[in-house]
Motif scaffolding. Sequence first.
Motif, PDB file in Angstrom:
ATOM      1  N   ASP A  63       0.829  -1.198   0.000  1.00 27.12           N
ATOM      2  CA  ASP A  63       0.000   0.000   0.000  1.00 27.12           C
ATOM      3  C   ASP A  63       0.872   1.259   0.000  1.00 27.12           C
ATOM      4  OD1 ASP A  63      -2.486   1.379   0.097  1.00 27.12           O
ATOM      5  OD2 ASP A  63      -2.206   1.687   2.253  1.00 27.12           O
ATOM      6  N   ASN A  66       2.357   1.733  -3.395  1.00 26.32           N
ATOM      7  CA  ASN A  66       1.365   2.322  -4.307  1.00 26.32           C
ATOM      8  C   ASN A  66       1.226   3.816  -4.069  1.00 26.32           C
ATOM      9  OD1 ASN A  66       0.821  -0.132  -5.539  1.00 26.32           O
ATOM     10  ND2 ASN A  66      -0.911  -0.598  -4.213  1.00 26.32           N
ATOM     11  N   LYS A  67       1.204   4.203  -2.794  1.00 25.69           N
ATOM     12  CA  LYS A  67       1.085   5.632  -2.481  1.00 25.69           C
ATOM     13  C   LYS A  67       2.337   6.383  -2.926  1.00 25.69           C
ATOM     14  CE  LYS A  67      -2.251   5.161   1.206  1.00 25.69           C
ATOM     15  NZ  LYS A  67      -2.553   5.296   2.622  1.00 25.69           N
ATOM     16  N   GLU A  70       2.057   6.956  -6.531  1.00 25.07           N
ATOM     17  CA  GLU A  70       1.142   8.065  -6.779  1.00 25.07           C
ATOM     18  C   GLU A  70       1.822   9.402  -6.504  1.00 25.07           C
ATOM     19  OE1 GLU A  70      -2.511   7.619  -4.590  1.00 25.07           O
ATOM     20  OE2 GLU A  70      -2.834   5.593  -5.362  1.00 25.07           O
TER      21      GLU A  70
END
Length: 190
Positions: A63, A66-67, A70
Amino acid sequence: MIRINLLPHREQRRKLQLMRDGLGAGIFLLIVLGLLAAAYLHLQKVEKRHQARVEYMEAALADIRNKLDEVDQLKEKRKDLMNKLEQIRKLQHGRDLSVRIFENLGGAVPEDVSLDSVSQTDEGLQLEGAARTNNDVSSFMRRLEASALFTEPDLEVITGGNQDQGSVKSFKMGVKLVDPEDGESDGDEG
Protein backbone atom coordinates in the motif's frame (compact mmCIF):
# COMPACT_ATOMS: atom_id res chain seq x y z
CA MET A 1 11.90 -75.26 62.61
CA ILE A 2 9.44 -74.33 60.18
CA ARG A 3 10.56 -73.48 56.82
CA ILE A 4 8.68 -70.85 54.96
CA ASN A 5 9.15 -70.36 51.29
CA LEU A 6 9.55 -66.61 50.73
CA LEU A 7 10.33 -66.84 47.07
CA PRO A 8 6.79 -66.28 45.77
CA HIS A 9 6.40 -63.32 48.04
CA ARG A 10 9.65 -61.79 46.77
CA GLU A 11 8.59 -62.56 43.27
CA GLN A 12 5.32 -60.82 43.88
CA ARG A 13 7.05 -57.79 45.34
CA ARG A 14 9.34 -57.65 42.33
CA LYS A 15 6.39 -57.79 39.94
CA LEU A 16 4.61 -55.14 41.93
CA GLN A 17 7.73 -52.94 41.94
CA LEU A 18 8.17 -53.53 38.22
CA MET A 19 4.55 -52.65 37.62
CA ARG A 20 4.88 -49.48 39.70
CA ASP A 21 8.05 -48.54 37.86
CA GLY A 22 6.41 -49.23 34.48
CA LEU A 23 3.36 -47.27 35.49
CA GLY A 24 5.56 -44.37 36.70
CA ALA A 25 7.55 -44.49 33.45
CA GLY A 26 4.32 -44.58 31.44
CA ILE A 27 2.88 -41.64 33.35
CA PHE A 28 6.18 -39.78 32.96
CA LEU A 29 6.18 -40.58 29.25
CA LEU A 30 2.58 -39.37 28.93
CA ILE A 31 3.44 -36.15 30.78
CA VAL A 32 6.47 -35.56 28.52
CA LEU A 33 4.41 -36.28 25.40
CA GLY A 34 1.68 -33.92 26.67
CA LEU A 35 4.24 -31.19 27.31
CA LEU A 36 5.77 -31.73 23.88
CA ALA A 37 2.33 -31.55 22.25
CA ALA A 38 1.51 -28.38 24.18
CA ALA A 39 4.83 -26.82 23.19
CA TYR A 40 4.26 -27.81 19.54
CA LEU A 41 0.76 -26.31 19.56
CA HIS A 42 2.06 -23.14 21.19
CA LEU A 43 4.82 -22.83 18.58
CA GLN A 44 2.27 -23.37 15.80
CA LYS A 45 0.13 -20.61 17.28
CA VAL A 46 3.13 -18.26 17.55
CA GLU A 47 4.13 -19.09 13.96
CA LYS A 48 0.61 -18.35 12.70
CA ARG A 49 0.65 -15.04 14.57
CA HIS A 50 4.02 -14.15 13.05
CA GLN A 51 2.83 -15.21 9.61
CA ALA A 52 -0.25 -13.00 9.99
CA ARG A 53 1.97 -10.06 11.04
CA VAL A 54 4.25 -10.67 8.05
CA GLU A 55 1.27 -10.74 5.69
CA TYR A 56 -0.09 -7.56 7.26
CA MET A 57 3.29 -5.85 6.93
CA GLU A 58 3.60 -6.96 3.29
CA ALA A 59 0.12 -5.62 2.55
CA ALA A 60 0.95 -2.34 4.30
CA LEU A 61 4.25 -2.13 2.41
CA ALA A 62 2.49 -2.73 -0.91
CA ASP A 63 0.00 0.00 0.00
CA ILE A 64 2.84 2.38 0.86
CA ARG A 65 4.57 1.54 -2.43
CA ASN A 66 1.36 2.32 -4.31
CA LYS A 67 1.08 5.63 -2.48
CA LEU A 68 4.74 6.39 -3.23
CA ASP A 69 4.10 5.69 -6.92
CA GLU A 70 1.14 8.06 -6.78
CA VAL A 71 3.32 10.68 -5.08
CA ASP A 72 6.00 10.23 -7.74
CA GLN A 73 3.39 10.63 -10.47
CA LEU A 74 2.06 13.76 -8.76
CA LYS A 75 5.59 15.13 -8.46
CA GLU A 76 6.16 14.47 -12.16
CA LYS A 77 2.87 16.19 -13.03
CA ARG A 78 3.79 19.11 -10.78
CA LYS A 79 7.20 19.37 -12.45
CA ASP A 80 5.57 19.38 -15.89
CA LEU A 81 3.07 22.02 -14.78
CA MET A 82 5.83 24.16 -13.28
CA ASN A 83 7.76 23.91 -16.57
CA LYS A 84 4.65 24.92 -18.47
CA LEU A 85 4.04 27.81 -16.09
CA GLU A 86 7.64 28.93 -16.51
CA GLN A 87 7.28 28.83 -20.31
CA ILE A 88 4.03 30.78 -20.08
CA ARG A 89 5.70 33.32 -17.79
CA LYS A 90 8.60 33.71 -20.24
CA LEU A 91 6.21 34.09 -23.17
CA GLN A 92 4.05 36.52 -21.22
CA HIS A 93 7.09 38.50 -20.16
CA GLY A 94 8.62 38.66 -23.64
CA ARG A 95 5.50 39.16 -25.71
CA ASP A 96 6.03 42.90 -26.04
CA LEU A 97 9.79 42.57 -26.63
CA SER A 98 9.60 43.23 -30.37
CA VAL A 99 7.53 46.36 -29.76
CA ARG A 100 10.06 47.60 -27.20
CA ILE A 101 12.95 46.79 -29.57
CA PHE A 102 11.49 48.90 -32.38
CA GLU A 103 10.48 51.64 -29.97
CA ASN A 104 14.03 51.87 -28.58
CA LEU A 105 15.56 51.58 -32.05
CA GLY A 106 13.32 54.41 -33.29
CA GLY A 107 14.50 56.62 -30.45
CA ALA A 108 18.17 55.70 -30.89
CA VAL A 109 18.48 56.23 -34.67
CA PRO A 110 19.90 59.71 -35.41
CA GLU A 111 18.45 61.90 -38.14
CA ASP A 112 21.18 61.17 -40.70
CA VAL A 113 21.15 57.37 -40.20
CA SER A 114 18.81 54.98 -41.95
CA LEU A 115 18.42 51.26 -41.22
CA ASP A 116 18.12 48.91 -44.19
CA SER A 117 17.65 45.66 -42.26
CA VAL A 118 17.18 44.50 -38.70
CA SER A 119 17.49 40.80 -37.95
CA GLN A 120 17.40 38.98 -34.66
CA THR A 121 20.15 36.49 -33.79
CA ASP A 122 20.78 34.30 -30.76
CA GLU A 123 22.98 36.98 -29.22
CA GLY A 124 20.88 40.05 -30.05
CA LEU A 125 20.26 42.08 -33.20
CA GLN A 126 22.16 42.46 -36.47
CA LEU A 127 21.70 45.96 -37.90
CA GLU A 128 22.58 47.11 -41.42
CA GLY A 129 22.13 50.63 -42.65
CA ALA A 130 23.63 53.80 -44.06
CA ALA A 131 24.80 57.07 -42.51
CA ARG A 132 26.23 60.31 -43.91
CA THR A 133 29.29 60.36 -41.66
CA ASN A 134 31.22 58.18 -39.26
CA ASN A 135 30.14 60.55 -36.49
CA ASP A 136 26.50 59.65 -37.19
CA VAL A 137 27.35 55.94 -36.79
CA SER A 138 29.23 56.73 -33.54
CA SER A 139 26.27 58.73 -32.27
CA PHE A 140 23.98 55.82 -33.12
CA MET A 141 26.23 53.41 -31.21
CA ARG A 142 26.32 55.72 -28.15
CA ARG A 143 22.53 55.99 -28.17
CA LEU A 144 22.19 52.23 -28.37
CA GLU A 145 24.59 51.85 -25.42
CA ALA A 146 22.57 54.40 -23.42
CA SER A 147 19.32 52.57 -24.17
CA ALA A 148 17.82 50.38 -21.42
CA LEU A 149 17.28 47.49 -23.84
CA PHE A 150 20.58 47.31 -25.77
CA THR A 151 24.17 46.78 -24.70
CA GLU A 152 27.59 46.31 -26.27
CA PRO A 153 27.07 47.66 -29.81
CA ASP A 154 29.80 46.20 -32.00
CA LEU A 155 30.56 47.79 -35.37
CA GLU A 156 31.58 45.00 -37.71
CA VAL A 157 31.91 46.72 -41.10
CA ILE A 158 31.74 50.30 -42.30
CA THR A 159 32.32 51.11 -45.95
CA GLY A 160 32.25 54.42 -47.78
CA GLY A 161 30.34 54.80 -51.00
CA ASN A 162 28.52 57.26 -53.20
CA GLN A 163 24.79 57.28 -53.68
CA ASP A 164 22.54 59.72 -55.51
CA GLN A 165 22.54 62.28 -52.71
CA GLY A 166 26.25 62.28 -51.94
CA SER A 167 28.78 60.40 -49.85
CA VAL A 168 27.15 57.68 -47.69
CA LYS A 169 28.74 55.21 -45.28
CA SER A 170 27.23 51.72 -45.17
CA PHE A 171 27.61 49.90 -41.90
CA LYS A 172 26.88 46.57 -40.33
CA MET A 173 26.79 46.17 -36.55
CA GLY A 174 25.68 43.77 -33.90
CA VAL A 175 24.08 44.77 -30.62
CA LYS A 176 23.21 42.55 -27.67
CA LEU A 177 19.86 42.65 -25.94
CA VAL A 178 19.73 43.17 -22.19
CA ASP A 179 17.91 40.42 -20.32
CA PRO A 180 14.20 41.28 -20.73
CA GLU A 181 13.67 41.19 -16.94
CA ASP A 182 16.55 43.64 -16.42
CA GLY A 183 15.34 45.84 -19.25
CA GLU A 184 11.81 45.91 -17.89
CA SER A 185 12.90 46.85 -14.39
CA ASP A 186 15.13 49.62 -15.82
CA GLY A 187 12.23 50.85 -17.93
CA ASP A 188 9.91 50.90 -14.92
CA GLU A 189 12.35 53.01 -12.93
CA GLY A 190 12.82 55.69 -15.64
